[in-house]
Design a protein around this motif. Structure first.
Motif, PDB file in Angstrom:
ATOM      1  N   TRP A  52      -1.795   4.073  -2.589  1.00 11.79           N
ATOM      2  CA  TRP A  52      -1.364   2.791  -3.147  1.00 11.79           C
ATOM      3  C   TRP A  52      -0.387   2.105  -2.184  1.00 11.79           C
ATOM      4  O   TRP A  52      -0.452   0.883  -1.993  1.00 11.79           O
ATOM      5  N   ALA A  53       0.487   2.877  -1.571  1.00 10.02           N
ATOM      6  CA  ALA A  53       1.406   2.320  -0.580  1.00 10.02           C
ATOM      7  C   ALA A  53       0.681   1.968   0.714  1.00 10.02           C
ATOM      8  O   ALA A  53       1.044   1.007   1.404  1.00 10.02           O
ATOM      9  N   TYR A 134       2.151  -2.683  -7.280  1.00  7.30           N
ATOM     10  CA  TYR A 134       1.444  -2.672  -5.999  1.00  7.30           C
ATOM     11  C   TYR A 134       0.251  -3.626  -5.899  1.00  7.30           C
ATOM     12  O   TYR A 134       0.031  -4.201  -4.823  1.00  7.30           O
TER      13      TYR A 134
END
Length: 316
Positions: A52-53, A134
C-alpha cells in the motif's frame, strides 16, 4: 476476522485531504479536514516492504514530486506499536526526529486507537499525521499537486477513462490486492477456499484483459497499473508460499508475468522494489503464519530483467 474465519480489513483511515488552497475536492469523500498544497510542508512516510505504501512511492516518483514532498522510509519490520525508522542513523527520522511513526499519530491524536499504518503524510510544521488514507493520497498527488508535476509526468487519471478505471481498480483491490490477504489470513478451510477461488478468478480475468493491451487501460500507464503492480511484484516472493496463493506462480501466467516485467523495467517501478525487505516483512512480522520467522532465500529475482515483448501491443 469474521466468525466464519474470513479476513476483514479495517478500512477506516484518517479522512483528511490535501488540496489546492484547501478547497473541496472534485472527487471522493470530504469527511475530515482539508489541508493546503504547500511545497516542503509535508513528509510522506512509507516502507518499501508494504504494497500500500509502495503505491505512494511509485506515484510520487512518476510525477516528479521528490523535491516538493520529502519522504521518510521505515524499516521492513514493526511490532504491535508501530513501524520504526531503524534504517536511519540513530534510528530516528532525520526530519521529524521520531523513532516510531506512532509518535506522529499521537502528536495529533493522543488517544489514537487504530493501527499505525503506512503510507502516512505528516505535517512537518506540527510533526503530526495528516492522513493515512492511501487510495486518496495517490489520487490527490495527481489531481491536487499538478502545478508541481514534472513536464513529462504521465496522465495517471485520464478523464475519459475515469469511470471504467474506477471499476477496474475496485475489482483489482477487492479480488487481488486484498484477495491475497484473504487467502493468507483465513482462519478456516472454507474461508480460505473461497478466497483462493476468487483470487485466481480475478487473475485469470486480468490474464485475458492484458492479452491484447499493453496496460490495464490501454496504451498508457495509469494509477490502475500502479495498484496492480505492487501485488504482482510480491506474488512469487511472498503470496504464493506464505499466503498459500499457490495454484500457480506469477511466472507461470505468461501474460501477467510479461506485463509485470514490463512495468518493473519502467523507471519508477522496479527501482522501488526491495525483495529482501519485502520477504523480511512478511515472514518475520506474521508470526501466526510463520512462527519460526525463517525468511526464504528465493526466488531468484533476475527473471524480472528478462525481455518482456510487450512493446508489440503498443498502438500508435
Amino acid at each position: 476476522m469474521s466468525d466464519s474465519g474470513e479476513f476483514k480489513r479495517d478500512a477506516t483511515y484518517i479522512p483528511d485531504r490535501i488540496t489546492q488552497d484547501a478547497r473541496k475536492p472534485e472527487h471522493g469523500p470530504v469527511e475530515g479536514d482539508l489541508w493546503p498544497v504547500e511545497p516542503g510542508r509535508y513528509r510522506l512516510v512509507a516502507a518499501r516492504a508494504c504494497p500500500w505504501a509502495n503505491r505512494a512511492i511509485i506515484v510520487r516518483g512518476l510525477l516528479g514530486l521528490e523535491d516538493v514532498i520529502s519522504m521518510g522510509l521505515c524499516g521492513p519490520t514493526h511490532d504491535d506499536r508501530s513501524w520504526t525508522f531503524d534504517l536511519d542513523p540513530g534510528g530516528r527520522d532525520p526530519v521529524l526526529g521520531y523513532e516510531r511513526l506512532q509518535q506522529a499519530y499521537f502528536q495529533r491524536f493522543p488517544d489514537y486507537e487504530r493501527g499505525i499504518t503506512v503510507p502516512a503524510v505528516v505535517d512537518v510544521r506540527s510533526r503530526g499525521v495528516v492522513t493515512n488514507d492511501y487510495p486518496w493520497i495517490t489520487h490527490d498527488l495527481f489531481h491536487e499537486w499538478r502545478d508541481f508535476h514534472r513536464p513529462d509526468a504521465p496522465n495517471l487519471w485520464p478523464d475519459d477513462l475515469r469511470e471504467e478505471m474506477d471499476e477496474v481498480m475496485e475489482r483489482v483491490y477487492t479480488e487481488v490486492n486484498n484477495g491475497v490477504y484473504r487467502c493468507g489470513f483465513a482462519s478456516s478451510q472454507r474461508a480460505y477456499d473461497a478466497a483462493y477461488d476468487r483470487l485466481f478468478t480475478a487473475l485469470d480475468w486480468l490474464e485475458e484483459r492484458l492479452a491484447d493491451r499493453r496496460y490495464l487501460m490501454g496504451d498508457a500507464i495509469t494509477e490502475a497499473d500502479v495498484r496492480l503492480f505492487t501485488t504482482l511484484a510480491r506474488f512469487d516472493a511472498v503470496y504464493h508460499g506464505h499466503f498459500k496463493c499457490n495454484r500457480n506462480k506469477l511466472t507461470e501466467m505468461p501474460v501477467l508475468w510479461a506485463y509485470a516485467r514490463d512495468l518493473f523495467q519502467t523507471p519508477g517501478f522496479g527501482d522501488t522494489i526491495d525483495f529482501d525487505q519485502i520477504k523480511t516483512h512478511y515472514y518475520v512480522v506474521h508470526t501466526t503464519i510463520n512462527p519460526t520467522q525463517v525468511v526464504p532465500k528465493g526466488p531468484d529475482p533476475s527473471g524480472w530483467l528478462t525481455p518482456h515483448g510487450r512493446e508489440r501491443l503498443q498502438r500508435h
